[in-house]
Write an enzyme that holds these catalytic residues in place. Structure first.
Site, mmCIF file in Angstrom:
data_model
loop_
_atom_site.group_PDB
_atom_site.id
_atom_site.type_symbol
_atom_site.label_atom_id
_atom_site.label_comp_id
_atom_site.label_asym_id
_atom_site.label_seq_id
_atom_site.Cartn_x
_atom_site.Cartn_y
_atom_site.Cartn_z
ATOM 1 C CG HIS A 55 8.267 10.920 -2.041
ATOM 2 N ND1 HIS A 55 7.476 9.948 -1.448
ATOM 3 C CD2 HIS A 55 9.152 10.232 -2.825
ATOM 4 C CE1 HIS A 55 7.872 8.747 -1.834
ATOM 5 N NE2 HIS A 55 8.884 8.890 -2.683
ATOM 6 C CG HIS A 57 10.871 9.399 -5.883
ATOM 7 N ND1 HIS A 57 11.559 8.802 -4.846
ATOM 8 C CD2 HIS A 57 11.703 10.372 -6.372
ATOM 9 C CE1 HIS A 57 12.739 9.386 -4.708
ATOM 10 N NE2 HIS A 57 12.846 10.333 -5.618
ATOM 11 C CG ASP A 59 7.722 4.564 -6.759
ATOM 12 O OD1 ASP A 59 8.223 5.706 -6.733
ATOM 13 O OD2 ASP A 59 7.957 3.711 -5.875
ATOM 14 C CG HIS A 60 5.535 7.242 -3.958
ATOM 15 N ND1 HIS A 60 5.183 6.845 -2.691
ATOM 16 C CD2 HIS A 60 6.666 6.564 -4.250
ATOM 17 C CE1 HIS A 60 6.070 5.962 -2.231
ATOM 18 N NE2 HIS A 60 6.974 5.778 -3.180
ATOM 19 C CG HIS A 111 13.140 8.702 -0.220
ATOM 20 N ND1 HIS A 111 13.981 7.690 -0.625
ATOM 21 C CD2 HIS A 111 12.077 8.683 -1.087
ATOM 22 C CE1 HIS A 111 13.466 7.089 -1.694
ATOM 23 N NE2 HIS A 111 12.311 7.678 -1.985
ATOM 24 C CG ASP A 133 9.316 5.484 -0.742
ATOM 25 O OD1 ASP A 133 8.381 4.756 -0.383
ATOM 26 O OD2 ASP A 133 9.678 5.592 -1.929
ATOM 27 C CG HIS A 171 8.273 0.674 -1.621
ATOM 28 N ND1 HIS A 171 8.203 0.344 -2.960
ATOM 29 C CD2 HIS A 171 8.412 2.020 -1.581
ATOM 30 C CE1 HIS A 171 8.303 1.442 -3.689
ATOM 31 N NE2 HIS A 171 8.426 2.474 -2.876
#
Length: 259
Positions: A55, A57, A59-60, A111, A133, A171
């Protein structure tokens, strides 16, 4: 033989690296930061061949373009999310080959609306899911874009996979998730046992993931909204009767948001 290794990033992210003992080739899942990936590749003398994204975001995906530029890696990601650097867009039911192993794409929105996951029953000795996530060990992702119904359906799809599926989430949230789960089901013996196991792992600085789907089904309240114990806790928290699993899920997700 294929190996799956965790690369720590930021405060609590895991970038999963897949490598094959028969070659020096590797793939990574959700590289939010290119630096630890490059360090791992150099240390283990590996060549990055591909990147899988679940996805959009940061941090990915934050390391995606740098890794593509440095390594000329092939990239895959969700068709319904705009992510710079994705070369091949994927939707539910699509398949792809990673290190000679077939993966199936699952759409698991909630998410984010277009979140996908990668499932294989060939990668290791047991089924394997890289779920970003959507599902966490002991928890699930916040509903930033999707609806409770969408997330419930996504989690139900995962829950229907073989019970011995290895769940590779992105995570290290497990202990906090299980503390919330204990507030929902304080008399769940399997959960209490799992909390102690995770505390021991973390005390030894070991990852608490991957987890088994079977233990998620026994201890993760977001996969248990059909259980009477979870329904009773949601009813008490909401102050009104709840027995529809989607309503129960929505209630405990809001509860967790403010826990």
């Amino acid at each position: 033989m294929i190996h799956v290794s965790p690369i720590s990033a930021f405060n609590d992210n895991y970038i999963w690296l897949l490598s094959c003992s028969d070659s020096n080739t590797a793939w990574v899942v959700d590289p939010g930061d290119p630096t630890p990936v490059n360090q791992y590749l150099k240390q283990h003398q590996l060549t990055l061949a591909g990147v899988l994204i679940t996805h959009h975001h940061y941090d990915h995906v934050g390391g995606l373009q740098a890794l593509v530029k440095q390594h000329n890696a092939i990239t895959y990601g969700p068709a319904s999310e705009h992510i710079e650097g994705i070369q091949h867009s994927l939707s539910a039911g699509d398949t792809l080959s990673v290190l000679g192993t077939e993966f199936q794409v699952l759409e698991v929105g909630g998410h984010t609306r277009g979140h996908i996951a990668y499932y294989s029953d060939q990668l290791l000795d047991q089924p394997t899911l890289f779920c970003g996530d959507t599902l966490f060990a002991g928890g699930c992702g916040r509903l930033f874009e999707g609806t409770p119904q969408q997330m419930y359906q996504s989690l139900s799809q995962i829950a229907a996979l073989p019970a011995n599926t290895l769940i590779y989430c992105a995570h290290e949230y497990t202990l906090a998730n299980l503390q919330f789960a204990n507030a929902v089901e304080p008399n769940n013996g399997k959960l209490l046992q799992r909390i102690q196991q995770v505390k021991q792992l973390r005390a030894e600085s070991k990852p608490s993931v991957p987890s088994l789907l079977s233990e998620e089904l026994e201890t993760n309240p977001f996969l248990r909204s059909h259980q009477t114990t979870v329904q009773a806790a949601a009813t008490q928290h909401a102050g009104k009767p709840l027995d529809n699993p989607i309503d129960v899920f929505a209630t405990i997700r809001r509860w967790k948001d403010n826990f």
